[in-house]
Each structure stands twice: as structure tokens, then as C-alpha cells.
Design a protein around this motif. Structure first.
Motif, mmCIF file in Angstrom:
data_model
loop_
_atom_site.group_PDB
_atom_site.id
_atom_site.type_symbol
_atom_site.label_atom_id
_atom_site.label_comp_id
_atom_site.label_asym_id
_atom_site.label_seq_id
_atom_site.Cartn_x
_atom_site.Cartn_y
_atom_site.Cartn_z
ATOM 1 N N GLU A 108 0.830 -1.201 0.000
ATOM 2 C CA GLU A 108 0.000 0.000 0.000
ATOM 3 C C GLU A 108 0.867 1.253 0.000
ATOM 4 O O GLU A 108 2.034 1.214 0.397
ATOM 5 C CB GLU A 108 -0.949 0.023 1.190
ATOM 6 C CG GLU A 108 -0.283 0.167 2.536
ATOM 7 C CD GLU A 108 -1.283 0.184 3.686
ATOM 8 O OE1 GLU A 108 -2.396 0.716 3.514
ATOM 9 O OE2 GLU A 108 -0.939 -0.329 4.753
ATOM 10 N N ILE A 109 0.260 2.343 -0.440
ATOM 11 C CA ILE A 109 0.904 3.653 -0.400
ATOM 12 C C ILE A 109 0.406 4.331 0.866
ATOM 13 O O ILE A 109 -0.804 4.545 1.017
ATOM 14 C CB ILE A 109 0.529 4.491 -1.639
ATOM 15 C CG1 ILE A 109 0.964 3.788 -2.921
ATOM 16 C CG2 ILE A 109 1.151 5.881 -1.547
ATOM 17 C CD1 ILE A 109 0.406 4.408 -4.194
ATOM 18 N N PRO A 110 1.302 4.661 1.797
ATOM 19 C CA PRO A 110 0.862 5.314 3.031
ATOM 20 C C PRO A 110 0.218 6.671 2.733
ATOM 21 O O PRO A 110 0.732 7.437 1.923
ATOM 22 C CB PRO A 110 2.148 5.497 3.839
ATOM 23 C CG PRO A 110 3.148 4.587 3.218
ATOM 24 C CD PRO A 110 2.745 4.430 1.783
ATOM 25 N N MET A 111 -0.883 6.949 3.385
ATOM 26 C CA MET A 111 -1.598 8.212 3.227
ATOM 27 C C MET A 111 -1.231 9.130 4.395
ATOM 28 O O MET A 111 -1.216 8.701 5.542
ATOM 29 C CB MET A 111 -3.104 7.985 3.208
ATOM 30 C CG MET A 111 -3.577 7.120 2.048
ATOM 31 S SD MET A 111 -3.692 8.007 0.485
ATOM 32 C CE MET A 111 -2.138 7.704 -0.244
ATOM 33 N N MET A 112 -0.929 10.375 4.082
ATOM 34 C CA MET A 112 -0.503 11.318 5.117
ATOM 35 C C MET A 112 -1.595 12.339 5.463
ATOM 36 O O MET A 112 -1.555 12.951 6.511
ATOM 37 C CB MET A 112 0.743 12.067 4.644
ATOM 38 C CG MET A 112 1.750 11.155 4.039
ATOM 39 S SD MET A 112 3.198 11.081 5.001
ATOM 40 C CE MET A 112 4.161 9.967 4.009
ATOM 41 N N GLY A 113 -2.553 12.502 4.562
ATOM 42 C CA GLY A 113 -3.604 13.499 4.791
ATOM 43 C C GLY A 113 -4.873 12.876 5.321
ATOM 44 O O GLY A 113 -4.853 11.813 5.947
ATOM 45 N N SER A 132 -7.251 7.170 0.376
ATOM 46 C CA SER A 132 -6.564 6.575 -0.771
ATOM 47 C C SER A 132 -6.422 7.573 -1.909
ATOM 48 O O SER A 132 -7.018 8.643 -1.887
ATOM 49 C CB SER A 132 -7.346 5.353 -1.272
ATOM 50 O OG SER A 132 -8.617 5.756 -1.762
ATOM 51 N N LEU A 133 -5.637 7.160 -2.894
ATOM 52 C CA LEU A 133 -5.457 7.927 -4.125
ATOM 53 C C LEU A 133 -6.317 7.321 -5.225
ATOM 54 O O LEU A 133 -6.751 6.168 -5.126
ATOM 55 C CB LEU A 133 -3.990 7.868 -4.568
ATOM 56 C CG LEU A 133 -2.974 8.535 -3.649
ATOM 57 C CD1 LEU A 133 -1.569 8.117 -4.038
ATOM 58 C CD2 LEU A 133 -3.120 10.044 -3.718
ATOM 59 N N ASN A 134 -6.512 8.061 -6.297
ATOM 60 C CA ASN A 134 -7.158 7.521 -7.485
ATOM 61 C C ASN A 134 -6.355 6.318 -7.968
ATOM 62 O O ASN A 134 -5.124 6.310 -7.906
ATOM 63 C CB ASN A 134 -7.216 8.624 -8.550
ATOM 64 C CG ASN A 134 -7.716 8.128 -9.869
ATOM 65 O OD1 ASN A 134 -6.975 7.525 -10.627
ATOM 66 N ND2 ASN A 134 -8.973 8.385 -10.152
ATOM 67 N N VAL A 135 -7.037 5.288 -8.476
ATOM 68 C CA VAL A 135 -6.379 4.044 -8.878
ATOM 69 C C VAL A 135 -5.324 4.260 -9.965
ATOM 70 O O VAL A 135 -4.258 3.644 -9.942
ATOM 71 C CB VAL A 135 -7.412 2.966 -9.294
ATOM 72 C CG1 VAL A 135 -8.158 3.353 -10.568
ATOM 73 C CG2 VAL A 135 -6.759 1.602 -9.443
ATOM 74 N N SER A 136 -5.574 5.157 -10.900
ATOM 75 C CA SER A 136 -4.577 5.375 -11.959
ATOM 76 C C SER A 136 -3.357 6.122 -11.425
ATOM 77 O O SER A 136 -2.227 5.871 -11.844
ATOM 78 C CB SER A 136 -5.186 6.107 -13.159
ATOM 79 O OG SER A 136 -5.598 7.405 -12.815
ATOM 80 N N VAL A 137 -3.571 7.025 -10.475
ATOM 81 C CA VAL A 137 -2.449 7.724 -9.837
ATOM 82 C C VAL A 137 -1.633 6.722 -9.018
ATOM 83 O O VAL A 137 -0.399 6.696 -9.085
ATOM 84 C CB VAL A 137 -2.958 8.887 -8.951
ATOM 85 C CG1 VAL A 137 -1.825 9.485 -8.139
ATOM 86 C CG2 VAL A 137 -3.628 9.946 -9.811
#
Length: 179
Positions: free
Chosen positions: A154-159, A163-168
Motif C-alpha cells: 500500500e501507499i501510506p496516506m498522510m492526509g 486513498s489515491l485515485n487508482v490510476s495515480v
């Protein structure tokens, strides 16, 4: 008529043939599991081209470059900018079957999903051939499908957003893990 060819092309082919001679399979594929948005799919095709992805498996409700009537999807093509013609793709109704098939072929399956067992994406060390699984924009990857994967990252979220958009996310993951 002869065309001037970039020296980078020769370097790519040299590396490709050296790897093949050594028996190294550096295949990189993407599995899109029930991605709803045609624009996300088009963006993933375009990013896949930049990453030299070999194939995209379009599973479940994921839109394909050709619609059910055999026509090219203009909305997907507009975002993909022709990458949908350069990247091999295959529609499969069941993501789990694709994963099982690829595992038999020796692929490491890396799921990109927020899960209790997920590790930071920067810690993933791919073993080639590799498949990256990207899940539905809202529901993510089904638990039964996730259980078939070798690694969950996973990409850690800081805000404040989860999550982020799937394409991003695919762009970030692709450049970190696959290059």
C-alpha cells in the motif's frame, strides 16, 4: 529508405536478449480487477506504455479498448493516446482465474491494497515475472482474490483521504516497484 534508429532501442534489445539467454523472464503484467472508470483504464494503459508493461488483463466489469459491439472505445482511446493499441490486453471475467494461471507460469503476484497484511510499497522487492493487481475504485480487491496474491502493498496516506485515485496509485507503484 533507411530510418535513423535511436541507440536506446539497441540497448533495450541487447538487455532483452541477454536476459532471455540467461533464462531470465522479466515480464511485467497488470491485472485490473473490476475498475469501473474507462478514464482510469485509459490512464493505466498510457502509464503501462511508459513502464514497458507486456500485457494488461482486464477483469470483471473493467472496460476494454473494444466495446461489446466490436467498436473502438473513443473515450478510452482519448485518455490512452494510442497506448491501447501498443499494449497487449485480454479480457477475463474472473480475476482469480487469471491469478491462478499466472502463478502456474511462475509470476509473483503483487496486490496494491490497503489491508492489515499490507506492507509499504517501497519495501516490495519484485521477483520476475511480476503481476501487479489493481482493484476497484471503491471496494478495492476482493478478499478471496487478495488471498491468492503473494504480496500486498500500500501507499501510506498522510492526509485526511484514505486513498489515491487508482490510476495515480498505479503510476506511483509502477515507477517504484517495476523500474
Amino acid at each position: 529508405m533507411l530510418r535513423k534508429i535511436s541507440p536506446l532501442i539497441f540497448v533495450y534489445f541487447d538487455v532483452y536478449f541477454i536476459n532471455m539467454k540467461k533464462g531470465l523472464n522479466r515480464q511485467k503484467v497488470v491485472i485490473l480487477d473490476n475498475i469501473r472508470s474507462v478514464y482510469n483504464v485509459g490512464s493505466i494503459f498510457r502509464t503501462s506504455d511508459a513502464l514497458s508493461i507486456d500485457k494488461i488483463f482486464l477483469c470483471g466489469c473493467t472496460p476494454t479498448p473494444i466495446d461489446r459491439f466490436g467498436r473502438a472505445r473513443k473515450d478510452l482511446a482519448k485518455v490512452a493516446l494510442g497506448a491501447e493499441k501498443d499494449i497487449a490486453s485480454e479480457y477475463c471475467s474472473d480475476t482469480k482465474e487469471v491469478i491462478k494461471k499466472l502463478k502456474k507460469e511462475g509470476f509473483q503476484i503483487i496486490a496494491i491494497e490497503q489491508d492489515k497484511k499490507s506492507i509499504d510499497f517501497k519495501k516490495v522487492k519484485p521477483k520476475y515475472p511480476t503481476a501487479i493487481v489493481m482493484g476497484n475504485e471503491v471496494g478495492g480487491i476482493d478478499k478471496k482474490t487478495l488471498a491468492l496474491c503473494d504480496v500486498s502493498a500500500e501507499i501510506p496516506m498522510m492526509g485526511n483521504k484514505e486513498s489515491l485515485n487508482v490510476s495515480v496509485s498505479f503510476g506511483i507503484i509502477g515507477y517504484q516497484i517495476l523500474n
